[in-house]
Structure formats: C-alpha cells, structure tokens
Design a protein around this motif. Structure first.
Motif: not given
Length: 130
Positions: A45-61, A16-21
């Motif tokens: 050459e690699n493929t990853i999968y990304i999703k942006y969520v609100d911090k309230k949606e994660v159980e732990e960080l 995970a990462g934390i965006k400025k917003d």
C-alpha cells in the motif's frame, strides 16, 4: 531495521542497494525526486521512488549502523518510534541482558525498548569500496 546501505547522490542521502550488475538503486519517499529521474513504484500500500545509477554517479556508498550505549553496554538500534528506540543484544552474557530488563525474542537475541535520552547514540558509517 534501521541499519542499512546509503548513498550520497547529488549531495543528498538516499537509502540504497547494490544490484548484481553493479548498478546502485536509490530509494526515496519524496515524490519531488521524480524531477530527478526517479520513477514511482508501489510496494504493497506504500509508494516509493526508485532510480538506478552507475556507481560512478554516487559520491559515497556506505552501510550505516546505529548503536546505543545503554548502562555501560553497547547495543544495536533496530527500530525507533517517536522518542523510543529498540535495542538488541546478541553477543554477551544473557544474564547481563536480563539484569537490564531485556527480554528474549529468539534464541540468543535479547531486546528492550528504551527512551532515546536513556542512551548515548552513535552512528557508525562503513564505506563500501567499489
């Protein structure tokens, strides 16, 4: 580097990462996560999968660091391949690092590849408050 930020989302650990917003970006290497709203992103050459969520949606960080106790001294683990880990020493007496067979990879930084079974591995989680 192995030591990075992780989030628990829907019971699963993601890089995970934390965006400025304040949003959390979740990263996956599994195409099946597209069913959970992740989108495909090409990085070189690699493929990853990304999703942006609100911090309230994660159980732990948290930040997770991997440490290795090797011959009585503790080191950061910075890489791993099969049954080998790369340990690094920054703080300490360089003569002790040299006695352990470590090599200088930069000013004040010493590194050595060892077998995983030569060290006691510890995982340190530091909760990130938000």
């Amino acid at each position: 580097m192995i030591n990075v930020t992780f989030a628990i989302y829907n019971g699963k650990e993601y890089s995970a990462g934390i965006k400025k917003d304040g949003r959390i970006v979740l990263r996956s290497w599994e195409q099946q996560d597209m069913k959970l709203g992740f989108f495909e992103k090409a990085i070189g050459e690699n493929t990853i999968y990304i999703k942006y969520v609100d911090k309230k949606e994660v159980e732990e960080l948290y930040d997770k660091r991997i440490r290795a106790l090797y011959k009585g001294k503790e080191f950061d683990v910075i890489d791993e391949k099969e049954n080998m880990i790369s340990i690094v020493g920054i703080v300490g007496d360089y003569r002790e690092f040299l006695k352990l067979g470590m090599i200088s990879i930069d000013k004040g930084i010493y590194q050595k590849w060892i077998r995983r079974d030569e060290a006691e591995i510890r995982i340190i989680k530091e909760d990130l408050l938000f």
